[in-house]
Scaffold this motif. Structure first.
Motif, PDB file in Angstrom:
ATOM      1  N   ASN A  80     -29.075  29.450  63.514  1.00  0.00           N
ATOM      2  CA  ASN A  80     -29.809  30.207  61.736  1.00  0.00           C
ATOM      3  C   ASN A  80     -30.220  31.953  61.571  1.00  0.00           C
ATOM      4  N   ASN A  81     -30.208  32.158  63.251  1.00  0.00           N
ATOM      5  CA  ASN A  81     -31.123  34.088  63.097  1.00  0.00           C
ATOM      6  C   ASN A  81     -29.531  34.715  63.520  1.00  0.00           C
ATOM      7  N   ASP A 116     -26.587  33.464  62.753  1.00  0.00           N
ATOM      8  CA  ASP A 116     -26.059  33.420  61.310  1.00  0.00           C
ATOM      9  C   ASP A 116     -26.621  35.092  60.187  1.00  0.00           C
ATOM     10  N   TYR A 117     -27.647  34.539  60.388  1.00  0.00           N
ATOM     11  CA  TYR A 117     -28.212  35.313  59.582  1.00  0.00           C
ATOM     12  C   TYR A 117     -27.753  36.940  59.479  1.00  0.00           C
ATOM     13  N   ALA A 160     -30.939  24.722  66.264  1.00  0.00           N
ATOM     14  CA  ALA A 160     -31.044  25.417  64.982  1.00  0.00           C
ATOM     15  C   ALA A 160     -31.476  26.550  64.584  1.00  0.00           C
ATOM     16  N   LYS A 161     -32.460  26.653  65.389  1.00  0.00           N
ATOM     17  CA  LYS A 161     -33.519  28.140  64.775  1.00  0.00           C
ATOM     18  C   LYS A 161     -32.853  29.221  65.517  1.00  0.00           C
TER      19      LYS A 161
END
Length: 352
Positions: A254-255, A257-258, A250-251
């Motif tokens: 998320n990075n 996608d951001y 997940a981490k």
């Protein structure tokens, strides 16, 4: 405590760590004091995984495997051979540790102890679970380590020298605060790879390990590629395809996608395969899930660029490019004598 005795203690520590491997955690009968530490260390590994989302079982066990290999007699002998620690006047050496990858400060820790000094450790809050139990294991081998090892969560006091690792910003604070101490102050470092377009599939697959191990969080992780004009990234993307599984974390996802969203909104030119963004950029330090690239037209001019920026670089991955290059796939397998920031820690400790 003689240096030979200290070396033998580290060999035993290496045997202890060798029980914790990616292909299975298995208790060995020949490990000293194992009954007191084996199950406890298994629990501490689980604690570290829950404490820091970047510390996956794979990455922790990979780090432990590396240290178990390093702490073998032949490696320790080669490491300490150039130095004379027999008559060292013991000092207290403070260590301010980073926390980006598991046990990232362990090399400084064993360097201070093998040289005969006392160590005062200030751990990062991101990596504070594993080292204390390894310190206790050393104490179980020889009670003299009780007076050689101290941990603190507060301001460090009563030390004669310091090894501090941080960012470029924190390094300025360290340099000011420790101005009157003998010190090694480490700053941001990044690693790069030089591609020519002639790399084999095996080399590009190995490069994936250099990029993605520890999610790219280490200073030895390749964060930038130098490529020739009109380089075709297709072979590179095919070679790194197995690392698509990082998106299950997940981490990392998320990075990805951001950073992708930021680049799209800023209308930056980029390449994307669904889990890694390639962005043309002159900087060395790329964000997670991003690797920068820069084009070159002349290898000799590129060598000059690398030389000019050597203070910013930890590893240069290449094939027959320069004398100090590292082969593809080998950045995450440093030897004891491969020092962070290329500063000889044992030489520093021999002369404080």
């Amino acid at each position: 405590m003689s240096i030979q005795l200290r070396k033998s203690n580290f060999i035993e520590l290496g045997k202890f760590l060798n029980q914790f491997r990616r292909d299975g955690i298995e208790q060995h009968k020949d490990v000293i004091n194992n009954a007191d530490f084996f199950e406890d260390f298994k629990e501490q590994i689980e604690r570290a995984i829950h404490h820091n989302g970047w510390f996956t079982p794979e990455n922790i066990l990979f780090a432990l495997e590396g240290w178990s290999e390093s702490l073998k007699s032949t490696n320790l002998d080669k490491w300490i051979k150039p130095y004379n620690f027999d008559a060292v006047d013991p000092k207290t050496v403070g260590i301010i540790m980073a926390g980006n990858i598991p046990l990232v400060g362990f090399h400084d820790f064993i360097s201070v102890l093998i040289s005969g000094h006392k160590v005062l450790v200030k751990q990062s809050s991101n990596d504070m679970i594993l080292l204390p139990i390894l310190a206790n294991y050393l104490i179980s081998l020889d009670s003299k380590y009780k007076d050689k090892i101290e941990f603190t969560e507060n301001r460090m006091n009563n030390f004669e020298a310091v090894i501090a690792t941080g960012s470029n910003n924190t390094s300025r604070y360290f340099e000011y605060y420790f101005a009157n101490k003998k010190s090694i102050i480490r700053k941001n470092r990044n690693s790069v790879a030089i591609l020519t377009g002639k790399e084999t599939t095996e080399e590009l697959i190995a490069l994936g390990h250099d990029i993605f191990k520890y999610f790219g969080l280490g200073c030895r992780s390749v964060s930038k590629l130098y490529v020739p004009e009109n380089y075709d990234f297709d072979a590179f993307y095919k070679a790194i395809a197995p690392w698509a599984s990082l998106m299950n974390h997940a981490k990392y996802a998320n990075n990805y996608d951001y950073n992708k969203a930021v680049y799209l909104m800023s209308e930056f030119k980029m390449l994307d395969n669904g889990f890694l963004v390639l962005k043309e950029d002159q900087s060395f330090g790329s964000p997670i899930a991003t690797v920068f690239y820069e084009k070159y037209s002349d290898l000799e001019a590129l060598k000059a660029t690398i030389q000019e920026n050597k203070e910013n670089l930890q590893c240069v991955v290449a094939n027959d490019f320069m004398e100090t290059e590292i082969p593809f796939g080998k950045t995450q397998y440093p030897q004891l004598w491969d020092y962070a920031d290329n500063i000889d820690t044992l030489e520093f400790l021999e002369n404080i």
